[in-house]
Design a protein around this motif. Sequence first.
Motif, PDB file in Angstrom:
ATOM      1  N   ILE A 141       2.405   0.802  -4.194  1.00 59.46           N
ATOM      2  CA  ILE A 141       1.305   1.584  -4.760  1.00 59.46           C
ATOM      3  C   ILE A 141       1.452   3.056  -4.392  1.00 59.46           C
ATOM      4  O   ILE A 141       1.331   3.930  -5.247  1.00 59.46           O
ATOM      5  CB  ILE A 141      -0.060   1.023  -4.297  1.00 59.46           C
ATOM      6  N   GLY A 142       1.734   3.336  -3.130  1.00 62.23           N
ATOM      7  CA  GLY A 142       1.817   4.716  -2.655  1.00 62.23           C
ATOM      8  C   GLY A 142       2.876   5.545  -3.359  1.00 62.23           C
ATOM      9  O   GLY A 142       2.646   6.719  -3.670  1.00 62.23           O
TER      10      GLY A 142
ATOM     11  N   ALA B 131      -4.594  -4.850  -6.789  1.00 64.91           N
ATOM     12  CA  ALA B 131      -4.823  -4.736  -5.348  1.00 64.91           C
ATOM     13  C   ALA B 131      -6.241  -4.241  -5.074  1.00 64.91           C
ATOM     14  O   ALA B 131      -6.942  -4.783  -4.207  1.00 64.91           O
ATOM     15  CB  ALA B 131      -3.798  -3.812  -4.710  1.00 64.91           C
ATOM     16  N   ALA B 132      -6.678  -3.240  -5.821  1.00 67.55           N
ATOM     17  CA  ALA B 132      -8.024  -2.687  -5.627  1.00 67.55           C
ATOM     18  C   ALA B 132      -9.109  -3.722  -5.919  1.00 67.55           C
ATOM     19  O   ALA B 132     -10.163  -3.723  -5.275  1.00 67.55           O
ATOM     20  CB  ALA B 132      -8.219  -1.462  -6.515  1.00 67.55           C
TER      21      ALA B 132
ATOM     22  N   ASN C  43       4.035   4.566  -6.234  1.00 68.17           N
ATOM     23  CA  ASN C  43       3.834   4.195  -7.635  1.00 68.17           C
ATOM     24  C   ASN C  43       5.071   3.511  -8.223  1.00 68.17           C
ATOM     25  O   ASN C  43       5.427   3.725  -9.381  1.00 68.17           O
ATOM     26  CB  ASN C  43       3.432   5.408  -8.473  1.00 68.17           C
TER      27      ASN C  43
ATOM     28  N   LYS D 139      -1.712  -1.207  -8.478  1.00 63.29           N
ATOM     29  CA  LYS D 139      -2.907  -0.603  -7.877  1.00 63.29           C
ATOM     30  C   LYS D 139      -4.195  -1.309  -8.315  1.00 63.29           C
ATOM     31  O   LYS D 139      -5.063  -1.605  -7.494  1.00 63.29           O
ATOM     32  CB  LYS D 139      -2.974   0.883  -8.214  1.00 63.29           C
TER      33      LYS D 139
ATOM     34  N   ASP E 103       0.813  -1.226   0.000  1.00 59.89           N
ATOM     35  CA  ASP E 103       0.000   0.000   0.000  1.00 59.89           C
ATOM     36  C   ASP E 103       0.843   1.271   0.000  1.00 59.89           C
ATOM     37  O   ASP E 103       0.589   2.194  -0.774  1.00 59.89           O
ATOM     38  CB  ASP E 103      -0.945   0.028   1.207  1.00 59.89           C
TER      39      ASP E 103
END
Length: 180
Positions: A20-21, A32-33, A23, A29, A16
Motif C-alpha cells: 500500500i505504501g 485493507a481499509a 502503491n 488499500k 502497509d
Amino acid sequence: MNEEAEPIVATRRWLDRAVIGLNLCPFAKAVAAKGQVRYVLSEATTPEALLEELAYELVRLQQTEPDEVDTTLLIHPKVLTDFLDYNDFLDDADAAIEALELEGELQVASFHPDYQFADTDYDDVGNCSNRSPYPMLHLLRESSVERAVAAFPDPDAIVERNLATLEKLGIEGWRKLLQP
C-alpha cells in the motif's frame, strides 16, 4: 489465530509499507481499509498439509461474503521456504482450484521472500514486487480482480510503475522499508 504472531505482524507491516505504501497494488488499500483481508498463519510443515489448508481456505473464501472477507493471505513460514519448491507447489494450488471447481471464481497469487522472476538476477530489485516477509499464498476473488482492473485506467502501466518505484528505492531501501 494469533493476530500478534510475528509472521502476521511482519505481513501486516509489508502490506502497509510496501504494497500500500509504495502503491505496488493500487487495489489493496481499499480492502485493507475496510478490514476485508483475512490473515491465516499456517502451521503446516509439509506441502501435503499446506495443500489441505489451502483447499479449506479456498472454500471458506468462496462461501464468505466479499464485504466480510474479500481476500485471504495464507502465510506458511514452516513449509516451502525454498523458492523453487514453492514455485513447483503453485501447480498444486492451481490443481486444487480446478478440483474444487473454483476456476474463474478464485485464483492464487504468489509471494515469497526469495521470489525471483525468470531471467533475472536474485538481487534484481524488480523481484521485490512479489517478495513478502514469509512464503505466502494470496487467495483472490476473480470478480474483485476484474472490477479493480476495469476501474484502473491502464492496468498494464502498474508493472512499469512498480519497476520504476522499486529501482528508485533500491534493494537496500527495500530491506530498510520492511524492518520493524
